[in-house]
Scaffold this motif. Structure first.
Motif, PDB file in Angstrom:
ATOM      1  N   ILE A 132       0.845  -1.199   0.000  1.00  0.00           N
ATOM      2  CA  ILE A 132       0.000   0.000   0.000  1.00  0.00           C
ATOM      3  C   ILE A 132       0.880   1.249   0.000  1.00  0.00           C
ATOM      4  O   ILE A 132       0.667   2.177  -0.776  1.00  0.00           O
ATOM      5  N   PHE A 133       1.902   1.220   0.853  1.00  0.00           N
ATOM      6  CA  PHE A 133       2.789   2.381   0.900  1.00  0.00           C
ATOM      7  C   PHE A 133       3.513   2.597  -0.420  1.00  0.00           C
ATOM      8  O   PHE A 133       3.713   3.733  -0.859  1.00  0.00           O
ATOM      9  N   GLU A 134       3.912   1.516  -1.058  1.00  0.00           N
ATOM     10  CA  GLU A 134       4.624   1.646  -2.332  1.00  0.00           C
ATOM     11  C   GLU A 134       3.764   2.371  -3.369  1.00  0.00           C
ATOM     12  O   GLU A 134       4.254   3.180  -4.158  1.00  0.00           O
ATOM     13  N   VAL A 135       2.469   2.089  -3.359  1.00  0.00           N
ATOM     14  CA  VAL A 135       1.566   2.777  -4.284  1.00  0.00           C
ATOM     15  C   VAL A 135       1.431   4.251  -3.912  1.00  0.00           C
ATOM     16  O   VAL A 135       1.440   5.132  -4.781  1.00  0.00           O
ATOM     17  N   CYS A 136       1.321   4.528  -2.622  1.00  0.00           N
ATOM     18  CA  CYS A 136       1.241   5.925  -2.169  1.00  0.00           C
ATOM     19  C   CYS A 136       2.491   6.684  -2.577  1.00  0.00           C
ATOM     20  O   CYS A 136       2.421   7.822  -3.057  1.00  0.00           O
ATOM     21  N   LEU A 137       3.627   6.056  -2.374  1.00  0.00           N
ATOM     22  CA  LEU A 137       4.902   6.668  -2.735  1.00  0.00           C
ATOM     23  C   LEU A 137       4.950   6.970  -4.231  1.00  0.00           C
ATOM     24  O   LEU A 137       5.307   8.066  -4.649  1.00  0.00           O
ATOM     25  N   LEU A 186      -6.332   6.560  -3.110  1.00  0.00           N
ATOM     26  CA  LEU A 186      -7.545   5.866  -2.697  1.00  0.00           C
ATOM     27  C   LEU A 186      -7.900   4.726  -3.651  1.00  0.00           C
ATOM     28  O   LEU A 186      -8.237   3.628  -3.222  1.00  0.00           O
ATOM     29  N   LEU A 187      -7.820   4.970  -4.938  1.00  0.00           N
ATOM     30  CA  LEU A 187      -8.229   3.961  -5.917  1.00  0.00           C
ATOM     31  C   LEU A 187      -7.220   2.819  -6.051  1.00  0.00           C
ATOM     32  O   LEU A 187      -7.608   1.657  -6.075  1.00  0.00           O
ATOM     33  N   PHE A 188      -5.950   3.148  -6.141  1.00  0.00           N
ATOM     34  CA  PHE A 188      -4.960   2.098  -6.404  1.00  0.00           C
ATOM     35  C   PHE A 188      -4.290   1.541  -5.160  1.00  0.00           C
ATOM     36  O   PHE A 188      -3.890   0.379  -5.154  1.00  0.00           O
ATOM     37  N   ALA A 189      -4.151   2.347  -4.111  1.00  0.00           N
ATOM     38  CA  ALA A 189      -3.532   1.822  -2.890  1.00  0.00           C
ATOM     39  C   ALA A 189      -4.574   1.200  -1.962  1.00  0.00           C
ATOM     40  O   ALA A 189      -4.368   0.122  -1.428  1.00  0.00           O
ATOM     41  N   TYR A 190      -5.715   1.910  -1.808  1.00  0.00           N
ATOM     42  CA  TYR A 190      -6.718   1.443  -0.847  1.00  0.00           C
ATOM     43  C   TYR A 190      -7.947   0.813  -1.502  1.00  0.00           C
ATOM     44  O   TYR A 190      -8.910   0.446  -0.841  1.00  0.00           O
TER      45      TYR A 190
END
Length: 232
Positions: free
Chosen positions: A54-59, A150-154
């Motif tokens: 999840i963090f990797e996507v946020c990053l 929101l869409l890709f991480a969560y």
DNA sequence: AACCAGGACGTGA
DNA sequence: TCACGTCATGGT
């Protein structure tokens, strides 16, 4: 079927599923399949599976602001090669080191601060899913980055509007030139929801649609005059 | 050599 | 609210 979903169908039939978000350490079921180079996870919608992913996507969402994702992959690869692709380690590493590793994606002074600020917020969540308003309060996270997270991480049903999306929809006369981010977002979501009823399917359509628009717009809406050769 | 890329922030009107 | 300058590297 609404025109909005007709366009989606045409794009999907033309380009196929995008599996758009590349993971550096992808280890999903399609890992060895052809077409999943650079960590793309085509037709594997389970990602991200855990907090680190999840963090990797946020990053990546922060790093990709006004840059190409190939540049972002370089930055993520730099972090990974130096064993820093981890929010707990990024938080403790020298800021100058962080700037150096994310340099390929540009704006490294701002983005390094944004990332560190986001990590504080990310940890304070204690695995809770953040709201859109919470994300928008964080410095460096605007509407597109918030929706991307929101869409890709969560895996929340939030449609992403980017420069390509607006340019494309204006050209197709589905929205007006002066339409604002939230106008475009709510219009698309409202239209899609007329045909797509389950939440799970909605998220998949939002993800693929955004990816398909970007893919298509790169070909026909990158340079003026826009839309030359566009078959939609 | 200009121009753009999977934007956001700060400022002044 | 809105238009405009700024941030920065990398590819075409």
């Amino acid at each position: 079927m609404t025109k909005v979903l007709q366009i989606y169908t045409t794009l999907y039939d033309t380009y196929g599923p995008q599996g758009w978000w590349p993971f550096i350490n992808y280890s999903g079921k399609n890992d060895l399949k052809e077409g999943n180079a650079h960590g793309y996870h085509i037709l594997d919608y389970d990602f991200p599976r855990n907090k680190d992913e999840i963090f990797e996507v946020c990053l990546g969402s922060i790093l990709t602001q006004n840059t190409t994702f190939t540049s972002v992959v370089k930055s993520l690869q730099n972090l990974n090669d130096n064993n820093f692709l981890d929010y707990r380690k990024i938080k403790r590493m020298p800021k100058e080191k962080l700037k150096l590793l994310i340099k390929p994606s540009g704006y490294y002074n701002q983005k390094s601060s944004y990332i560190l600020g986001f990590i504080e917020f990310f940890e304070s969540l204690n695995d809770r899913i953040p709201s859109r308003d919470e994300l928008l309060k964080i410095k460096g996270i605007g509407p597109e980055t918030a929706d991307s997270i929101l869409l890709f991480a969560y895996k929340q049903a939030e449609f992403i509007v980017d420069a390509y999306t607006k340019r494309f929809l204006v050209h197709k006369k589905l929205i007006l030139e002066n339409a604002k981010y939230n106008d475009i977002k709510s219009f698309i979501e409202k239209e899609i929801k007329k045909d797509i009823k389950t939440r799970k399917e909605l998220i998949i359509v939002y993800q693929e649609y955004h990816a398909l628009i970007v893919n298509h717009a790169k070909k026909y809406y990158s340079k003026k005059p826009y839309g030359i050769g566009c078959f939609i």
